[in-house]
Design a protein around this motif. Structure first.
Motif, mmCIF file in Angstrom:
data_model
loop_
_atom_site.group_PDB
_atom_site.id
_atom_site.type_symbol
_atom_site.label_atom_id
_atom_site.label_comp_id
_atom_site.label_asym_id
_atom_site.label_seq_id
_atom_site.Cartn_x
_atom_site.Cartn_y
_atom_site.Cartn_z
ATOM 1 N N UNK A 57 -27.287 16.330 9.081
ATOM 2 C CA UNK A 57 -28.347 17.341 9.030
ATOM 3 C C UNK A 57 -29.034 17.363 7.667
ATOM 4 N N UNK A 58 -28.248 17.224 6.607
ATOM 5 C CA UNK A 58 -28.799 17.277 5.254
ATOM 6 C C UNK A 58 -29.812 16.150 5.021
ATOM 7 N N UNK A 59 -29.436 14.915 5.367
ATOM 8 C CA UNK A 59 -30.352 13.782 5.179
ATOM 9 C C UNK A 59 -31.567 13.900 6.085
ATOM 10 N N UNK A 60 -31.354 14.284 7.339
ATOM 11 C CA UNK A 60 -32.460 14.398 8.285
ATOM 12 C C UNK A 60 -33.471 15.442 7.807
ATOM 13 N N UNK A 68 -39.151 5.968 4.903
ATOM 14 C CA UNK A 68 -37.714 5.876 4.642
ATOM 15 C C UNK A 68 -37.365 5.218 3.307
ATOM 16 N N UNK A 69 -38.007 4.115 2.953
ATOM 17 C CA UNK A 69 -37.580 3.429 1.724
ATOM 18 C C UNK A 69 -37.967 4.208 0.475
ATOM 19 N N UNK A 70 -39.130 4.833 0.461
ATOM 20 C CA UNK A 70 -39.486 5.629 -0.721
ATOM 21 C C UNK A 70 -38.590 6.858 -0.822
ATOM 22 N N UNK A 71 -38.228 7.463 0.317
ATOM 23 C CA UNK A 71 -37.296 8.595 0.308
ATOM 24 C C UNK A 71 -35.928 8.147 -0.211
ATOM 25 N N UNK A 72 -35.456 6.979 0.238
ATOM 26 C CA UNK A 72 -34.147 6.487 -0.209
ATOM 27 C C UNK A 72 -34.153 6.190 -1.706
ATOM 28 N N UNK A 75 -33.843 9.419 -3.538
ATOM 29 C CA UNK A 75 -32.487 9.970 -3.423
ATOM 30 C C UNK A 75 -31.426 9.051 -4.040
ATOM 31 N N UNK A 76 -31.858 7.892 -4.568
ATOM 32 C CA UNK A 76 -30.962 6.893 -5.160
ATOM 33 C C UNK A 76 -29.928 6.376 -4.155
#
Length: 98
Positions: A57-60, A68-72, A75-76
């Motif tokens: 739930x937290x990641x979603x 997705x890749x810019x978010x990752x 978030x490192x």
């Protein structure tokens, strides 16, 4: 959303959860996982094997409709590992269904 074709089966969803063994992004397990569209529906994605991963739930919630890749990166999280695993898991699940 009603105009998009969504073809993820219950069997594929179950296989994705087993293949990932937890949240596809952070690895968290032992909790209910949500279907997350890697490419958000608002950006043209749909609920299909190639675009859905199990997510805590937290990641979603954090990913929301971000790419997705810019978010990752923000978030490192290891985007390369994620993308390789996603491709491998999807190939295996699609092959097992044949």
């Amino acid at each position: 959303m009603a105009l998009k074709e969504h073809d993820l089966t219950d069997g594929q969803w179950a296989a994705l959860q087993v293949a990932w063994g937890g949240c596809a992004y952070c690895g968290a397990g032992g909790m209910p996982l949500q279907k997350d569209c890697v490419l958000p529906i608002s950006r043209g994605g749909s609920y299909e094997l190639a675009n859905v991963v199990p997510s805590c739930r937290s990641c979603n919630t954090s990913k929301c409709n971000y790419e997705v890749t810019s978010w990752m990166r923000r978030k490192k999280l290891d985007e390369r590992d994620f993308l390789v695993r996603q491709a491998e898991n999807n190939r295996k699940i699609a092959t097992d269904a044949d």
